[in-house]
Scaffold this motif. Structure first.
Motif, PDB file in Angstrom:
ATOM      1  N   GLU B  40      -3.530   2.494  10.002  1.00 18.09           N
ATOM      2  CA  GLU B  40      -2.841   2.753   8.729  1.00 18.09           C
ATOM      3  C   GLU B  40      -1.550   1.964   8.712  1.00 18.09           C
ATOM      4  O   GLU B  40      -1.110   1.450   9.745  1.00 18.09           O
ATOM      5  CB  GLU B  40      -2.552   4.262   8.580  1.00 18.09           C
ATOM      6  CG  GLU B  40      -3.333   4.967   7.480  1.00 18.09           C
ATOM      7  CD  GLU B  40      -2.837   4.640   6.059  1.00 18.09           C
ATOM      8  OE1 GLU B  40      -2.043   3.688   5.899  1.00 18.09           O
ATOM      9  OE2 GLU B  40      -3.247   5.339   5.127  1.00 18.09           O
ATOM     10  N   GLY B  41      -0.956   1.858   7.537  1.00 21.30           N
ATOM     11  CA  GLY B  41       0.321   1.165   7.400  1.00 21.30           C
ATOM     12  C   GLY B  41       1.217   1.931   6.458  1.00 21.30           C
ATOM     13  O   GLY B  41       0.863   3.018   5.994  1.00 21.30           O
ATOM     14  N   PRO B  42       2.386   1.394   6.164  1.00 19.61           N
ATOM     15  CA  PRO B  42       3.340   2.080   5.276  1.00 19.61           C
ATOM     16  C   PRO B  42       2.877   2.045   3.820  1.00 19.61           C
ATOM     17  O   PRO B  42       2.155   1.132   3.426  1.00 19.61           O
ATOM     18  CB  PRO B  42       4.630   1.285   5.450  1.00 19.61           C
ATOM     19  CG  PRO B  42       4.232  -0.032   6.025  1.00 19.61           C
ATOM     20  CD  PRO B  42       2.916   0.134   6.708  1.00 19.61           C
ATOM     21  N   ILE B  43       3.324   3.026   3.033  1.00 18.85           N
ATOM     22  CA  ILE B  43       2.928   3.106   1.618  1.00 18.85           C
ATOM     23  C   ILE B  43       3.575   1.982   0.814  1.00 18.85           C
ATOM     24  O   ILE B  43       3.025   1.563  -0.202  1.00 18.85           O
ATOM     25  CB  ILE B  43       3.256   4.485   1.003  1.00 18.85           C
ATOM     26  CG1 ILE B  43       2.661   4.648  -0.392  1.00 18.85           C
ATOM     27  CG2 ILE B  43       4.752   4.756   0.971  1.00 18.85           C
ATOM     28  CD1 ILE B  43       1.172   4.720  -0.449  1.00 18.85           C
ATOM     29  N   PHE B  44       4.741   1.496   1.256  1.00 14.38           N
ATOM     30  CA  PHE B  44       5.285   0.305   0.584  1.00 14.38           C
ATOM     31  C   PHE B  44       5.645  -0.760   1.598  1.00 14.38           C
ATOM     32  O   PHE B  44       5.876  -0.459   2.770  1.00 14.38           O
ATOM     33  CB  PHE B  44       6.459   0.642  -0.350  1.00 14.38           C
ATOM     34  CG  PHE B  44       7.674   1.266   0.288  1.00 14.38           C
ATOM     35  CD1 PHE B  44       8.600   0.485   0.981  1.00 14.38           C
ATOM     36  CD2 PHE B  44       7.929   2.627   0.145  1.00 14.38           C
ATOM     37  CE1 PHE B  44       9.739   1.063   1.544  1.00 14.38           C
ATOM     38  CE2 PHE B  44       9.066   3.203   0.710  1.00 14.38           C
ATOM     39  CZ  PHE B  44       9.967   2.421   1.418  1.00 14.38           C
ATOM     40  N   GLU B  45       5.637  -1.997   1.154  1.00  9.52           N
ATOM     41  CA  GLU B  45       5.902  -3.150   2.007  1.00  9.52           C
ATOM     42  C   GLU B  45       7.000  -3.986   1.347  1.00  9.52           C
ATOM     43  O   GLU B  45       7.330  -3.777   0.174  1.00  9.52           O
ATOM     44  CB  GLU B  45       4.632  -4.023   2.133  1.00  9.52           C
ATOM     45  CG  GLU B  45       3.460  -3.369   2.856  1.00  9.52           C
ATOM     46  CD  GLU B  45       3.473  -3.622   4.368  1.00  9.52           C
ATOM     47  OE1 GLU B  45       4.463  -4.191   4.879  1.00  9.52           O
ATOM     48  OE2 GLU B  45       2.497  -3.234   5.032  1.00  9.52           O
ATOM     49  N   ILE B  75       5.064  -0.724  -3.702  1.00  8.59           N
ATOM     50  CA  ILE B  75       3.980   0.139  -3.239  1.00  8.59           C
ATOM     51  C   ILE B  75       2.740  -0.738  -3.079  1.00  8.59           C
ATOM     52  O   ILE B  75       2.449  -1.575  -3.925  1.00  8.59           O
ATOM     53  CB  ILE B  75       3.721   1.280  -4.235  1.00  8.59           C
ATOM     54  CG1 ILE B  75       4.971   2.167  -4.346  1.00  8.59           C
ATOM     55  CG2 ILE B  75       2.516   2.113  -3.800  1.00  8.59           C
ATOM     56  CD1 ILE B  75       4.828   3.339  -5.308  1.00  8.59           C
ATOM     57  N   ARG B  76       2.012  -0.549  -1.976  1.00  9.23           N
ATOM     58  CA  ARG B  76       0.895  -1.444  -1.681  1.00  9.23           C
ATOM     59  C   ARG B  76      -0.210  -1.347  -2.736  1.00  9.23           C
ATOM     60  O   ARG B  76      -0.631  -0.239  -3.092  1.00  9.23           O
ATOM     61  CB  ARG B  76       0.323  -1.164  -0.292  1.00  9.23           C
ATOM     62  CG  ARG B  76      -0.207   0.244  -0.135  1.00  9.23           C
ATOM     63  CD  ARG B  76      -0.614   0.529   1.318  1.00  9.23           C
ATOM     64  NE  ARG B  76      -1.031   1.925   1.438  1.00  9.23           N
ATOM     65  CZ  ARG B  76      -1.192   2.558   2.593  1.00  9.23           C
ATOM     66  NH1 ARG B  76      -0.980   1.942   3.742  1.00  9.23           N
ATOM     67  NH2 ARG B  76      -1.584   3.818   2.621  1.00  9.23           N
TER      68      ARG B  76
END
Lengths: 428, 428
Positions: B40-45, B75-76
């Protein structure tokens, strides 16, 4: 372009994700065993939802933005407003008590610095629509079910518990004006983080000298539940009702088998204004001052969001504090990536047959892999071991199944392979 | 204040959440059976992550904002840039092939209107670091494992599959200049949504009249794989390599037991510029023109994000299209909320004992509830039935366990109750 992970945000590589899923599974199992049902909401809400609950000061702590229609939104910093909005929207249709849990991802616009996360997950457990002490006790027992599931005992952690009505009655007895109780609670909430002189100065500034700060410090430090009950009763009927209500919750904690975790703590009042009953925090004995979880009873969250008034009780537990505490206590597991089977070709001519066997294992619900490279059996067995496979399935003229733990190997008819492995596996 | 769910966003009440979890479980089971590991990754980049991949035009489609440090985030809207960033950051440490999956929540700044969601979940499955046709075939077989798990057959859905190198070779044979192939693919990607006259007009405008639009339309509509192979071979070595590579993937689909789902479709080329090999879409036979999933092979995503060049193959499947399709096909389940046990007091004096029994059941991993209200056994049995409990456990002078399906009731010694229920339950 080398672009980094945003500050305060986390990447979950597979080993991180396994730990995160372990935590999610433990949260979910505890919630479900008590009959709580899972819900979720959108990652961002109208900014006004947070303004309605917390005023304009909250805006600076949020990641907020506008869409092309100039509507204002914010990424959720907590779940309570979403819960209240959802319950308010269906208040009449939902059977009571409403027992719900969620494990939402949320963000706060913290200043990025070491250890301060901008993104986190938070377990939320709430029962709405019941004033029964059973509701308070069940919510706390659900928290303890999680605590026990992850291997902690009442020697490791305790639920520090108090009652706001009890404290209100005591303060009334002390002569604190009823419109000053909120200010008193705000100060009590910081008591354990302040030096005595600092607390006294702030108390005198906020509440005047009519109540001796030293008396309050004594109360918060040394008063037993009996002391507090006696003090509350001096406030008359309100004090009696407060003491009775608190007693009922503590008795139900006993009935539900978690009394050993509860520790009466007059200094626990929680910072949020909406709590109106029992309040509690989970603390690790070895890690003072840092709550792993906080919660309490509230009279009304829903009418703020356009619904009827519905009371409830609940708590929130962030992922980062609990994972850190488990680490410090040496109770953090290292979940491993494993396979049920690694399928090996005895020689390259058998590879197609090996793929067929692998497909059958997967279709049976087993986890199975094979080497992308054609290579000797020994190297493939090494791969099976690296991938932590429980069995190596060697496909040649016949099929041999090797138990990778015991080393034992036996020949199995091809048609029987999935069933044989299923029998010995924890397959879903 | 009555505040609504933001437009294009979803609330998940418990019945919605059960369906969503059913889908997540099916995605996860298919991925895990093939040995894919979850990340998983962060909700925003950082906004630049999306600019790097898609240019400035992407910004209007994103929810973006700045923090107080004036950094720009979004937000992705998709997972691929996060995947590429994460793999690039550990390119040398990760064992190959890298087989990863994720089920991220993401947002796109769609104009809010009926059926256009701004927030959704998307299953992402990718294998990086292998050029072997096995990687392409395994990714597609994972998709089919999900399809089969949810009860669909090759009569319901097919994987429409093609090869970009094959099409490039054919277009080269037709005389399309190599720098015009991308424009040709962009048009082919819209072919099935355009009327013939409109396609011809756009083709002539974009590619001139050197290649007859009608010839291209014929190719996309009627050409078999044999026809396409023959046409590609006219382009020489590149055509031969393309045909061989595509044949290898199709053969491996056979080896993995999913050939029946694959349907060669020259009109499938996918819209994204980075695909360089096999491309595919999942389509429901009864619902034309709407892909349930799209994917393909790419030579390089990682060097764009500061890593070494790593090839891969993968796909993404949104939650909304697949749930809608399952609904239209009549294959959507209605997962019910159930309990293992509902614990009943034979009379109010037994309630404390009933709470004790309930606590033991929960501690055994069973899901159990009781009535908050003291009331006759008959009313409590009605509640047990409403809560879809498998057993009612009636605590009186002795303990009776009633099977809520068969109606059969028997007396069990208190110490044996958890084990007796566990034996007959699907407890975790």
């Amino acid at each position: 372009v080398k672009i980094q992970t945003p500050p305060g945000m986390r990447d979950y590589y597979p080993e991180d994700m396994r730990l995160q899923n372990w935590l999610f599974d433990a949260w979910r199992a505890a919630s479900r065993s008590f009959g709580f049902q899972e819900y979720e909401g959108p990652i961002f809400e109208f900014l006004d939802l947070y303004r309605a609950k917390s005023g304009d000061e909250i805006v600076a702590q949020l990641f907020n933005f506008r869409d092309r229609g100039d509507r204002e939104f914010a990424i959720r910093p907590e779940m309570t407003p979403t819960l209240a909005r959802m319950v308010a929207a269906r208040a009449n249709a939902l059977p009571r008590p409403i027992k719900w849990f969620s494990m939402p991802r949320m963000c706060r616009a913290e200043k990025p610095q070491r250890g301060r996360l901008r993104e986190f997950f938070q377990w939320n457990v709430d029962t709405l629509g019941s004033d029964d002490a059973l509701a308070d006790a069940e919510v706390i027992a659900t928290l303890i079910a999680f605590v026990r599931n992850v291997g902690l005992t009442s020697a490791d952690v305790s639920v520090r518990i108090n009652s706001r009505p009890l404290m209100s009655a005591i303060f009334a007895g002390f002569g604190v004006a009823s419109d000053a109780v909120a200010a008193a609670f705000a100060l009590v909430d910081r008591f354990e983080k302040l030096a005595a002189a600092e607390f006294d100065a702030q108390w005198n500034a906020a509440l005047g000298a009519s109540v001796q700060a030293a008396t309050v410090r004594d109360l918060l430090t040394t008063a037993s539940r009996e002391d507090c009950t006696a003090l509350a009763l001096k406030a008359g009927a309100a004090g009696q009702a407060a003491a009775d209500g608190f007693d009922a919750v503590l008795a139900r904690l006993g009935d539900l088998g978690v009394a050993e975790f509860a520790r009466f703590s007059p200094a626990i009042v929680r910072g949020l204004a909406y709590y109106t009953g029992v309040v509690f925090e989970l603390h690790a004995t070895a890690i003072p001052l840092r709550a792993l979880c906080g919660g309490g009873r509230y009279d009304d969250l829903t009418s703020l969001f356009g619904g009827p008034k519905i009371s409830g009780v609940g708590f929130g537990m962030g992922d980062a504090p609990v994972l850190e505490a488990l680490k410090e206590l040496g109770r953090l597991p290292t979940p491993m990536d494993t396979l049920d089977a690694f399928v090996i070709d005895a020689d390259a001519a058998c590879f197609q047959a090996a793929l067929g066997v692998c497909g059958e294992l997967r279709a049976s619900g087993l986890t199975a892999e094979f080497s992308y490279k054609r290579q000797p059996i020994g190297k493939q067995l090494k791969q099976a071991s690296d991938r932590r496979a429980r069995y190596a399935v060697i496909v040649g003229a016949e099929i041999a199944v090797k138990d990778m733990t015991s080393g034992e190997q036996r020949t199995i008819a091809r048609a029987d392979v999935p069933a044989a492995l299923l029998r010995h596996s924890s397959a879903r």
